[in-house]
Structure formats: C-alpha cells, structure tokens
Design an enzyme around this catalytic site. Structure first.
Site: not given
Ligand code: PXP
Length: 240
Positions: A7, A10, A43, A45, A49, A70, A101, A151, A192
């Site tokens: 992901n 960030h 994601h 949003r 952001r 996402e 989330t 998921e 997550h």
């Molecule tokens: N899966 C989903 C559905 C999420 O919303 C997120 C956060 O955007 C993640 C996985 C990844 O989470 P993390 O950034 O805490 O690894």
C-alpha cells in the site's frame, strides 16, 4: 503462494504534507515491482488526503502488477474508480475525520449500497473484495452480495496489547478463514496494522493468500529504503 500487496498511500501522504510533487507514488510502485511486490494498493479517499486520481491513472498506465484501489461505497467514488478501471477494488468504510480505516465495512447495515457498488465495479470487469470483520454472518453476506474476495480487518489483532488478546484475535481470524475456505469460493486477504513483528504470528493461516500492508513498510523504508523494506516483508511472509 502468499502474495504481498504494498500500500503506497503514505508515500503520497508525505508529498501532500508539503503540496509538492515528490515523493512520487509511481516511482515507489516501480521500486515495489522490482522488489517483488505482488500488487500495488492505493486508497482513493473522498478528502484526497494522500492518493489522487492522477496517481492511480499513472500507476495503472506504467506498472504491470495488479492494482488494487480501496474506496468507500459512495456512488461518486464508485463512478470515478470504475472509470479508472484498476484490476481490483476493495470496498472499505470511510469516516472523513478518521486517522485510518476504522473497522470492517458494515455490509449488513449498508447491504444495498454495498451491493450497488459491487454491481457497478463488476460490470467494468473489476475484481471486488470487501474489507470486513472476520465474522461468519458477515462472510455469508459478502457471498450473497457477489464479492470475489474478502479482506479480513486485522486491526483488533494488530492492536492487541497482550498475548492473550492476540491469541483470541488469531483464533477469530483462523475460524473465519477456515469457514470461508470450506464453504465458499472466495479469495481470502488480510490487512491493517500488520508490521514486521506481528506478521510472524498471523502468517501461518493457510487460507489467507494475500496480505495488504502499507504503513509499516513505508515507515521502515525511511531507514532502509523501500526496496529492502519490501524484500524483508516478503521474507517474513515467506512469499517466495
Ligand atoms: N487494507 C485495508 C482495507 C486498508 O484500508 C488499509 C489501510 O489503508 C490497509 C490494508 C493497510 O493498512 P496498514 O497501512 O496499517 O498496513
């Protein structure tokens, strides 16, 4: 074989902190591809952001890995993402002022909205997964709504403060994964709050075929570089 979806939200968070054009999520996606990531997750949003539409379009255009977007079950977002046509989408809950989330999507209360989003995305040939709590009733609803994958939200597990709490959450996820695999033809993903420590206690659930991990990988990349951070996570997950 277990897959790692990286992901990149960030990377964009850092860019948006200064409203400049670096660091680039596309450049990060190239590095992720080189390091053996199995997919890229972003994601989009409603408040934009971090990831912007352009980031998604660029990554889809230049990266050959499956792209997982996402998004919330809001018609405006569903329309935007169906036009971007990623390989895969994951429907998530979204509260504007949340830090990240919070919890799985309530597909029982929002059955109609979820069903409509799934139908629209699938009509564009997009593979749809639902970010849900690992609970049997919710899994059955995901099947009824026509999801391709689920998921499991691992945040209660990731936030566990004691080994007892952690074991309770692992057992909850294990039970849900086994129930799903025994009864339904759904891909099982998880994510997550997973990091370089806690992933060791969850990686042995054989039904989970994909982990989506962001914050811990991007955080580690500050010190060891994105390439190494991904290689290390893939090793921990025994991806290859
Ligand atoms: N899966 C989903 C559905 C999420 O919303 C997120 C956060 O955007 C993640 C996985 C990844 O989470 P993390 O950034 O805490 O690894």
């Amino acid at each position: 074989m277990v897959r790692l979806g990286v992901n990149l939200d960030h990377v964009a968070t850092l860019r948006e902190a200064r409203k400049v054009n670096y660091p680039s999520p596309l450049k990060a996606a190239f590095i992720a591809e080189e390091a053996g990531a199995d997919g890229i997750t972003m994601h989009l949003r409603q408040d934009r952001r971090h990831i912007q539409e352009n980031d998604i379009a660029d990554v889809i255009k230049h990266i050959s890995l499956p792209i997982n977007i996402e998004l919330a079950i809001v018609p405006e977002m569903v329309n935007i993402v169906s036009e971007l046509k990623p390989h895969h989408c994951c429907l998530v809950p979204e509260r504007v002022s949340e830090i990240t989330t919070e919890g799985g999507l309530n597909i029982i209360e929002f059955e109609n909205e979820t069903g409509a989003a799934i139908e629209r995305l699938k009509s564009k040939g997009i593979f749809v997964s639902l970010f849900i709590e690992p609970e049997l009733e919710i899994i059955e609803k995901a099947v009824k709504l026509g999801a391709d994958a689920i998921e499991f939200n691992t945040s209660l597990y990731s936030d566990s403060k004691t080994s007892e709490e952690r074991n309770i959450q692992i057992e909850r996820i294990k039970k849900a994964a086994k129930f799903t695999a025994e009864n339904y033809n759904l891909e099982i993903h998880a994510g997550h709050g997973l990091n370089y420590t806690n992933v060791k206690f969850i990686r042995d659930i054989p039904e989970i075929i994909e982990y989506n991990i962001g914050h811990s990988i991007i955080a580690r990349s500050v010190f060891s570089g994105l390439y190494n951070a991904i290689i290390e996570m893939r090793k921990l997950l025994r991806c290859s």
